[in-house]
Motif scaffolding. Structure first.
Motif, PDB file in Angstrom:
ATOM      1  N   UNK A 136      78.312  20.324  43.350  1.00 32.58           N
ATOM      2  CA  UNK A 136      77.743  21.554  43.926  1.00 32.58           C
ATOM      3  C   UNK A 136      78.085  22.765  43.069  1.00 32.58           C
ATOM      4  N   UNK A 137      79.159  22.671  42.277  1.00 32.52           N
ATOM      5  CA  UNK A 137      79.543  23.772  41.392  1.00 32.52           C
ATOM      6  C   UNK A 137      78.806  23.707  40.060  1.00 32.52           C
ATOM      7  N   UNK A 138      78.123  22.596  39.806  1.00 33.58           N
ATOM      8  CA  UNK A 138      77.417  22.403  38.529  1.00 33.58           C
ATOM      9  C   UNK A 138      75.903  22.528  38.679  1.00 33.58           C
ATOM     10  N   UNK A 139      75.354  22.088  39.802  1.00 28.34           N
ATOM     11  CA  UNK A 139      73.898  21.989  39.954  1.00 28.34           C
ATOM     12  C   UNK A 139      73.143  23.305  39.744  1.00 28.34           C
ATOM     13  N   UNK A 140      73.679  24.465  40.122  1.00 27.92           N
ATOM     14  CA  UNK A 140      72.923  25.703  39.878  1.00 27.92           C
ATOM     15  C   UNK A 140      72.631  25.966  38.399  1.00 27.92           C
ATOM     16  N   UNK A 141      73.337  25.308  37.524  1.00 29.46           N
ATOM     17  CA  UNK A 141      73.101  25.464  36.089  1.00 29.46           C
ATOM     18  C   UNK A 141      71.666  25.072  35.728  1.00 29.46           C
ATOM     19  N   UNK A 142      71.113  24.098  36.465  1.00 29.79           N
ATOM     20  CA  UNK A 142      69.722  23.672  36.270  1.00 29.79           C
ATOM     21  C   UNK A 142      69.437  23.167  34.860  1.00 29.79           C
ATOM     22  N   UNK A 143      70.418  22.506  34.278  1.00 28.79           N
ATOM     23  CA  UNK A 143      70.228  21.819  32.998  1.00 28.79           C
ATOM     24  C   UNK A 143      70.418  20.335  33.284  1.00 28.79           C
ATOM     25  N   UNK A 144      69.299  19.634  33.361  1.00 29.99           N
ATOM     26  CA  UNK A 144      69.314  18.286  33.915  1.00 29.99           C
ATOM     27  C   UNK A 144      70.160  17.295  33.118  1.00 29.99           C
ATOM     28  N   UNK A 145      70.130  17.385  31.803  1.00 24.07           N
ATOM     29  CA  UNK A 145      70.924  16.443  31.007  1.00 24.07           C
ATOM     30  C   UNK A 145      72.416  16.652  31.274  1.00 24.07           C
ATOM     31  N   UNK A 146      72.837  17.909  31.268  1.00 22.74           N
ATOM     32  CA  UNK A 146      74.248  18.222  31.546  1.00 22.74           C
ATOM     33  C   UNK A 146      74.637  17.764  32.943  1.00 22.74           C
ATOM     34  N   UNK A 147      73.786  18.046  33.911  1.00 16.86           N
ATOM     35  CA  UNK A 147      74.073  17.656  35.292  1.00 16.86           C
ATOM     36  C   UNK A 147      74.199  16.144  35.417  1.00 16.86           C
ATOM     37  N   UNK A 148      73.302  15.411  34.786  1.00 13.61           N
ATOM     38  CA  UNK A 148      73.344  13.952  34.854  1.00 13.61           C
ATOM     39  C   UNK A 148      74.605  13.386  34.209  1.00 13.61           C
ATOM     40  N   UNK A 149      75.016  13.967  33.088  1.00 14.25           N
ATOM     41  CA  UNK A 149      76.224  13.487  32.416  1.00 14.25           C
ATOM     42  C   UNK A 149      77.457  13.756  33.272  1.00 14.25           C
ATOM     43  N   UNK A 150      77.554  14.967  33.813  1.00 20.78           N
ATOM     44  CA  UNK A 150      78.709  15.316  34.644  1.00 20.78           C
ATOM     45  C   UNK A 150      78.747  14.439  35.893  1.00 20.78           C
TER      46      UNK A 150
END
Length: 219
Positions: A136-150
């Motif tokens: 929930x602290x990462x998703x607002x970034x809206x960078x899908x590759x980064x979100x998927x890796x994290x």
């Protein structure tokens, strides 16, 4: 209200995954697919689909002619996974803090509330809900590759979260650290939340190192 519809395979995936995280399925014996399918009241086809997904998520491993096994926890994997989290997650959280909306902040608060409730009522859900809070602290970034890796790294970390919380007192420390992270993140304090997230992950890694060293010494 949002209606969430799960396929049979997804339901089986969730059920078996919870059993793996909670330690109800041992790591040293092959999963008896016939018995598990009968217990769940399903055929072996959707069960195999769920087991294959769990292998992709790093929770199971398959061996030719032997079947699926729960992947054992090990110090080498801890070092790799947490080192990668340290390189990616703090910066991702910091960047997300800069763009998080009020709705994002409410979701993060709700995720932490759910985690705190589980910590007091259902330990089997702590790993999953810990991941949900971190994400929930990462998703607002809206960078899908980064979100998927994290998220992938957090999925692998889930069982280690349970292991980390075994010693008394760590629940309270984790709660306090999460509260501080949420406060900094919600305030848009990117530099500060990145530093605290790095410390949060690094301290968990150091604790796990000591746990594995102690277990090795006693083996």
């Amino acid at each position: 209200m949002t209606l969430v519809v799960q396929t049979l395979s997804e339901q089986i995936f969730s059920l078996v995954r919870d059993r793996i995280i909670s330690g109800k399925i041992p790591a040293d014996v092959a999963i008896r697919q016939d018995a598990l399918a009968a217990e769940l009241g399903v055929s072996k086809i959707p069960l195999r689909e769920a087991l294959a997904r769990l292998e992709q998520d790093g929770l199971l491993l398959s061996q030719a002619n032997r079947g699926f096994f729960v992947r054992p926890l090990n110090a080498t994997e801890v070092e790799e996974v947490y080192a990668l989290r340290l390189k990616i997650e703090p910066d991702a959280v910091a960047e997300a803090a800069k763009v998080a909306t009020d709705a994002d902040k409410r979701k993060a608060k709700a995720a932490l509330d759910a985690l705190d409730t589980a910590a007091n009522t259902d330990k089997t859900q702590v790993g999953r809900l810990n991941r949900a809070f971190h994400m929930s602290l990462v998703r607002p970034l809206n960078r899908q590759v980064t979100i998927q890796i994290v998220e992938r790294l957090n999925i692998i970390s889930e069982r280690y979260v349970g292991k980390h919380l075994e010693p008394a007192g760590r629940d309270d420390r984790a709660h306090n650290e999460h509260m501080a992270l949420l406060e900094l993140w919600s305030g848009g304090k990117a530099t500060e939340v990145a530093a605290l997230m790095h410390q949060h992950i690094a301290m968990t890694l150091e604790d796990l190192r000591k746990q594995f060293e102690t277990e090795k010494a006693h083996a």
